[in-house]
Design an enzyme around this catalytic site. Structure first.
Site, short mmCIF file in Angstrom:
data_model
loop_
_atom_site.label_atom_id
_atom_site.label_comp_id
_atom_site.label_asym_id
_atom_site.label_seq_id
_atom_site.Cartn_x
_atom_site.Cartn_y
_atom_site.Cartn_z
N THR A 190 0.82 -1.21 0.00
CA THR A 190 0.00 0.00 0.00
C THR A 190 0.85 1.26 0.00
OG1 THR A 190 -1.80 -1.14 1.06
CG2 THR A 190 -1.76 1.22 1.36
N SER A 238 1.13 -7.69 -0.82
CA SER A 238 1.78 -8.77 -0.06
C SER A 238 0.84 -9.95 0.20
CB SER A 238 2.36 -8.24 1.24
OG SER A 238 1.37 -8.05 2.22
C1 SIN Z 1 -1.14 -3.08 2.79
O1 SIN Z 1 -0.01 -2.88 2.35
O2 SIN Z 1 -1.54 -2.44 3.78
C2 SIN Z 1 -2.12 -4.03 2.21
C3 SIN Z 1 -1.72 -4.60 0.91
C4 SIN Z 1 -0.48 -5.42 0.99
O3 SIN Z 1 -0.26 -6.10 1.98
O4 SIN Z 1 0.28 -5.38 0.01
#
Ligand code: SIN
Length: 331
Positions: A20, A67
């Site tokens: 994110t 992720s």
């Molecule tokens: C995030 O980064 O908060 C959610 C998406 C991810 O884990 O890549």
């Protein structure tokens, strides 16, 4: 090695792995429908010119993904890249940006494997780069301040989010969308960092990095380890399916102090007789477990997902169940 009172600039490597923090959406009010890892890390750095004053940087986009699509194979590739970077004498520390969904698993994987006392700090964001009030740039700034701080040496892999410094062993994502999502459970944070001011108040108790018995060079193939989550009346017939599909290890997220139904107990016995290594954790998210079955390894106070990481590394490194029982108490 940089000493406590070293006033020269740290030399840090930034390894960007999506998430994110590099997420983009078409509207600044879109906090959920964005594409994680869409932007190169240069786009985050462009919002953060002040980071140049903290360190001299090497910047690397390693992978750009959400992720939720990361797993042991990618964690291993990241670990190998980190080990190479950390071997470089001109590098004082490492900052890794990643998605938060599996950040605690990646962090613990690295905490158990990297043979270094240099600071290794993971960070990410809960709001995408394109959103109002994105937390990515300030999290990255704080992670850089922690990585540049000589007091961070020897503390294992750290996770910095929302002004809080956590040990990789304790860090857990505990909220689905709010900025204070990461906590350290019962043992709490190691310290705080606000606008780059670092304050440690504790050190990790469990063994990590240089003190573990796991070595990257010993890992040629990663075994499959799955988690079975207990719920009232859970269908125990799913357990042998995990082994049929190739699981060499199973972690049970049990009730309370590690209990399970008679039907699950029977299937665990059968799994262990087939050579599948089984460990037990608790779904309660607090407290430790005991073993209610001979051969079933109690995973102390580790969460199911952290116990899975430890079990898969132990299996990958050819450790015995007796070793593993010891590891659950130590690491
Ligand atoms: C995030 O980064 O908060 C959610 C998406 C991810 O884990 O890549």
């Amino acid at each position: 090695m940089r000493e406590q009172n070293d006033m020269t600039k740290a030399r840090l490597h930034l390894l960007a792995c999506g998430g994110t923090i590099a997420g983009l959406a078409s509207s600044p009010l879109d906090f959920f429908g964005y594409t994680a890892g869409a932007a190169p890390v240069a786009a985050v750095l462009a919002k953060l010119p002040e980071i140049e004053a903290l360190a001299d940087w090497q910047v690397e986009d390693f992978c750009q993904l959400g992720s939720e699509n990361a797993g042991p194979e990618l964690w291993l590739q990241i670990a190998r890249r980190c080990a190479d970077v950390l071997q470089d004498e001109t590098v004082d520390g490492l900052v890794i940006t990643s998605g938060t969904d599996t950040m605690e698993e990646l962090a613990y994987f690295l905490h158990l494997l990297l043979k270094t006392d240099k600071p290794v700090v993971l960070t990410g964001a809960m709001r995408p780069l394109s959103a109002y009030g994105t937390d990515g740039p300030v999290n990255l700034y704080n992670a850089a301040a922690v990585a540049a701080n000589p007091e961070s040496r020897g503390k294992g892999v750290l996770l910095v989010m929302n002004d809080t410094i956590l040990s990789a062993r304790q860090a857990a994502k505990q909220d689905s969308f709010r900025l204070h999502t990461f906590g350290g459970g019962e043992f709490g944070p190691l310290g705080y960092v606000a606008a780059g001011q670092v304050q440690f108040a504790a050190a990790p108790w469990h063994r990590h990095t240089q003190a573990t018995e796991f070595h990257l060079a010993d890992i040629h193939k990663l075994p499959q380890v799955e988690i079975f989550y207990m719920s009232g009346g859970a269908d125990a017939r799913l357990l042998p399916t995990m082994a049929d599909l190739g699981a060499a290890g199973v972690v049970l997220a049990g009730f309370g102090n590690g209990t399970f139904s008679d039907a699950v107990g029977e299937q665990l016995r059968l799994l262990m007789s087939r050579g599948v290594v089984c460990a037990v954790t608790s779904r309660t998210q607090s407290g430790f477990v005991v073993s209610h079955l001979p051969g079933l390894l109690p995973a102390a106070d580790l969460s199911p997902q952290k116990a899975r990481v430890l079990l898969l590394l132990a299996l990958a490194c050819g450790k015995t169940p007796a070793d593993m029982e010891r590891y659950f108490a130590l690491y």
